[in-house]
Every structure is written in C-alpha cells, then in structure tokens.
Design a protein around this motif. Sequence first.
Motif, PDB file in Angstrom:
ATOM      1  N   HIS A 131       0.992  -1.249  -0.309  1.00  0.00           N
ATOM      2  CA  HIS A 131       0.126  -0.016  -0.399  1.00  0.00           C
ATOM      3  C   HIS A 131       0.458   1.237   0.125  1.00  0.00           C
ATOM      4  N   ARG A 132       2.359   1.197   0.675  1.00  0.00           N
ATOM      5  CA  ARG A 132       3.015   2.326   0.656  1.00  0.00           C
ATOM      6  C   ARG A 132       3.669   2.634  -0.702  1.00  0.00           C
ATOM      7  N   ASP A 133       3.876   1.719  -1.896  1.00  0.00           N
ATOM      8  CA  ASP A 133       4.419   1.368  -2.957  1.00  0.00           C
ATOM      9  C   ASP A 133       5.695   0.599  -3.262  1.00  0.00           C
ATOM     10  N   LEU A 134       5.795  -0.426  -1.469  1.00  0.00           N
ATOM     11  CA  LEU A 134       7.226  -1.068  -1.376  1.00  0.00           C
ATOM     12  C   LEU A 134       6.586  -2.534  -1.433  1.00  0.00           C
ATOM     13  N   LEU A 135       8.703  -2.872  -1.954  1.00  0.00           N
ATOM     14  CA  LEU A 135       8.767  -4.400  -2.233  1.00  0.00           C
ATOM     15  C   LEU A 135       9.342  -5.001  -1.089  1.00  0.00           C
ATOM     16  N   HIS A 136       9.325  -5.551  -0.632  1.00  0.00           N
ATOM     17  CA  HIS A 136      10.617  -6.614   0.739  1.00  0.00           C
ATOM     18  C   HIS A 136      10.783  -7.033   0.298  1.00  0.00           C
ATOM     19  N   GLN A 137      11.136  -8.442  -1.182  1.00  0.00           N
ATOM     20  CA  GLN A 137      11.731  -8.731  -1.364  1.00  0.00           C
ATOM     21  C   GLN A 137      12.676  -9.766  -0.733  1.00  0.00           C
ATOM     22  N   GLN A 138      12.509 -10.079   0.253  1.00  0.00           N
ATOM     23  CA  GLN A 138      12.956 -10.947   0.859  1.00  0.00           C
ATOM     24  C   GLN A 138      12.162 -11.258   2.231  1.00  0.00           C
ATOM     25  N   CYS A 197      14.113  -4.157   1.289  1.00  0.00           N
ATOM     26  CA  CYS A 197      12.966  -3.199   0.738  1.00  0.00           C
ATOM     27  C   CYS A 197      13.148  -2.403  -0.203  1.00  0.00           C
ATOM     28  N   HIS A 198      12.635  -1.832  -1.366  1.00  0.00           N
ATOM     29  CA  HIS A 198      12.593  -0.343  -1.977  1.00  0.00           C
ATOM     30  C   HIS A 198      11.263  -0.481  -2.856  1.00  0.00           C
ATOM     31  N   LEU A 199      11.180   0.679  -3.124  1.00  0.00           N
ATOM     32  CA  LEU A 199      10.149   1.442  -4.253  1.00  0.00           C
ATOM     33  C   LEU A 199       9.682   0.886  -5.292  1.00  0.00           C
TER      34      LEU A 199
END
Length: 575
Positions: free
Chosen positions: A388-395, A417-419
């Motif tokens: 919802h904050r346009d964030l990817l956790h990726q881990q 984490c990255h946008l």
Amino acid sequence: MASAPLSLSYGQAFVAPDLRRHRSSMSVRVPEQTLMRAKGACAVISDSISRNAIAKQAGDLSVRGFLADYFSTPDHWDVKSSATRVLRALNGWCYSQSQHLEEGSYVSSLSALVYRGREGHLFHMGDTLVFRLRGAEFEQLSRDHVTDLGGYRYPSRALGMDGSIDIDYMRMPLKQGDLFLFTTQVAQGTLMPSDYVRLIRQDASDLDAACERLAEAAVARAQERGYGAEQFCFQLVRIDQLPDEEQDTPGRVYGDLPIPPELSPGERLDGLEVQAVLSRTAQSRVYRVRDVHTEREMVMKAPSPELSNRNAYLEHFLLQQWVVERVKSPFVVRIMEPSRPRRHLYYLMAYVEGETLTEWARRHPQASLVQRLDIANQLGKAVQALHHRDLLHQQIHPGNVLIDTHGQVVLTDFSACHLRDVDGHKRSRELVRQVGLTEHSAPEYALDDSVGRRSDQYSLASTVYWLLTGELPYALTPDRLRGHTDLEQLAYRSARTLNPEVTPALDDALRRALDPQRALRYRRMSEFLHALRQPLGAERGSSHASPRMLREPGGFWQGVAGILLLLLVLSWLLR
C-alpha cells in the motif's frame, strides 16, 4: 565551519466575499532545520476551476495534500523525484474522486516552489501565476496553460483533469533578496508589472502589508473596469539568507553522522546499552539494546563499520528507516524514538519477544491447519501494508518472520526493501543479490527479469507452502536457476501429497501464486489472501463438526459404520 542555514520570510493576503466558497488556497511551510536541509522549504498556491462547494475542498486538499506528502518522502530523494511522485499520486486521487461527482470536480491549477540550498525548484500545472522580482526585473516564471471555449478561458493540464499529467519543471539559482509572488488567473488584467514592482517596493519590509496593498489595488482596478472582483489572493516569499555554500545531497543529511563501531554486550552508545548481538552481516549490525534512561528494550540496526565509504548503501539504509517509520501496521515492526539526540547513524525498532517462524514450526510440529493458515494470513497483511506504500519487501522467508508470545506475526528485516518503480527494476534486483537470494526468492530475481508485487506474492506463497508442508514447492529452488531454460524443470509438487489436510482449492491457490511465470500469478495480493482464508471460513463455519471429526474424518465414519452394522445384526437376531 557549518554552512549558514537557508532563511526566508513570507506574507499573504486574501480577499473574498464568502470565504466558505473561495476557490483558491495557498500556504508556505518552513520546517525545522534538519528537515529543511533534506527537503527545503515550500510555497504552494492552488486555484479550483469549480464554482461550487467542491471548489474550496479541491483548493485546500491539493495544497495540504502536497505539503504533507512532499515532506514525508524519503530524505535521500532529490527534490524533483519527491515532488513529481507526490503530484502524480495526488493527481490520480483527484481524478478518481471527480468521476463520482455529478456537479463540480477536484480539478485545480497548482504551482509549488521548493527552496532548497541555493536553488529553487518550480512545479506548475494549469494557470496559477508565479513571478520573480529581482532588483527592478519582474518576470513571470510559470506558463499559462489555458483553453478558450466560447469566449471563456479554462485551465488545461491542471491537477485532476486527466488520469495522467504533464508537469512543468524549472530549476533556478536563488539570490539573496529575491521576491517570489504567487497569485491566480483572476489577477490577470488588473495590475501591470510596473504596479506590482511599485506596490511591493513601497515597503518590502512587511510582506503581509505588501500583499494587502496588492489586493486592495486589484479590487479597485477591477471595479473601475466594471468587472467582478470575486476574490484575489497574493502570497510573497523573500529569500533573506542563502547558505554559504551548496549543501550536501539529501542522502547525506543523516549520512554525515558517524557509523557506530563494532559493539559487544555491555558497551554503551548514545545511552543505549548492548544486551546481545542479534546479527552481523557484511552490510549491517543488529543489536538488542536497553535504554539506560527509560529501561526500554529495543533493537538497534546500524550499517557495518566496513561500509563507511559506500554511500549507495547508506542511502538505502536511510530508506530502510523510512520504511519502518511510514508503514503503520501491527504486523510490521515499528520504529522507536530515542530518548536522547542521536550522534551515530542507526535506527531503533521495537523489540519483539518471540521466535522466528522457523523456530516456531520446529517447536510445533503438530500445529493444526487452522493455526498455520492464521499465521499465513497475518503475514499476508504485513506484505499488503508494504504494498500500500508502493514498497517491495523482497526478502520474505521464515527467518524474517517473528511470532510473538501472543501468537501475532511481525515482519522484520528491510535490508532489500525497495520502492516499486523507482530507479527501475534493476536497482531492486541488485539489492536482493547484494543481500542474497534465498530458496523462497521468485525466479525472476535469478533470471534478471522484471520484478514487482507478484514477486513478493511468490515469496509469500513459498513461505506458506513450507509452513503447511515442511518442504519447498519445487525440487529445483529458484536461487539455483541459471537460465530461462531451467524454468522447464520447475514442476510444482502438490501440497496435498505432503499434507492431506490441504484442500484442493488451497492447493490450486498455492500453485497459481507459485507459477514460475510472474504474469500468470494472481493479479492482486488480495485475491491470493482471499483464497488462503477460504479453508478457515469452512472449518470455523462448521458448527456441527467436532475438532476430532475434523482431524480424523476417516476414523469417525468408520465408527459410524460399525454402529450401524451392530444395529443391523441385533435387529436380525431379535426377529
């Protein structure tokens, strides 16, 4: 010697017969010095095209929304990236809201000027007006985007007018004494450039009084020429002092703080006593600490001392802090404010007393399907809060999921984490590779393909599959892929063969979310989470089935059959 801070002053005047129905809004925000160095100061003006009750809402919302969101963007983003992203998001919201209105709209012209360091950054849409008075030179900085229809002029390229928007951007050097005037299109044709210069210069020491003079003169001139003077607004901003030299880039604001040295239990830093070392990696150090002043236990994360000169990582470290600060969810670890000024580069998180999902699964081999799916759904809510904050956790993997003493899930570790859609997909993949691929990473990370929210969906589904079965969905794990031809070797192993309690519908949901092709997974995370909740609803909704029946359905029906056979035999003997 430290650079002198940027200093400015401003004044405003507003004239309207009915302030409840005014169409314009303006504001200036000068934040405290730390935020000023990172984001600068900002002046905004907005003018709605509506002439009803929605007009006031449109004007106020666009100004307040821009200021709130701009100063909440990550500190290491540059001015253009921050403002452009905020304006596009605001435009999308205004446009979508207008589609549900029968009268009026959330369309408005908007001009925003950000003052940072020795530069100004102007963002403009529509027909609001921005002028600069430098010495005797009076220059219009904004462009009039208007359309003539039936003798009336309407703004074009305004905020909320279309689903996408073109934003005028101008970057300019600032000089001490520069005066910037903000007003609306209604002022066109009333005052001449010479009038502006004369009225402002008459006494520029009081900017509020200067704005009042402009408003009074505009009203008088409009009445002389026989047309309505419904409302006028003027805003003046003056540069009183510029920094002695250009400031560092925003990412260095907090990066100027020294990185903490290697710490051991018992040592103290900024009033924080180290209780235990939780993690040492090539990129970071994680400690459990106790605030000696408040007695609170917290978790401190700091960059690795060996990486003190790697500014790219420091910028990402600051993004990690921003992630924890901005994402508000009971399923995501929360930020903690230090009780003393911070003299080193680190951030503090709440200490979660519990165990990792890996440890929990090892200690609860007999946990029911309901318990495991409850954990899966909580983890899904944590991932949704990031998205919802346009964030990817990726881990996402069991080692980054904590279960507290009350059974609540808390997602931790934002090292990768990255946008989403910021700096493209390349940076996202680089971060994951820097931290390290896991057996739960989506295949696209190993194959240099595009990544996105469905990549997190894969990792979540892989973690859930492992939680339900104790195994992985593919014999060849994604972190071992070497090329696209290896995708053919990814044959899904049905979760039902490993855990008979898994329903066919749940198995199909996992199969889809774990598809090696990103485009074939669920389009939205909510669809996958809905599929995970279905077995919970079925089991909880069955009020007539006992827990023993649900766990051992075969034995139950065997007992029923035995009783029926006994009754049949008795009835035959009693004939």
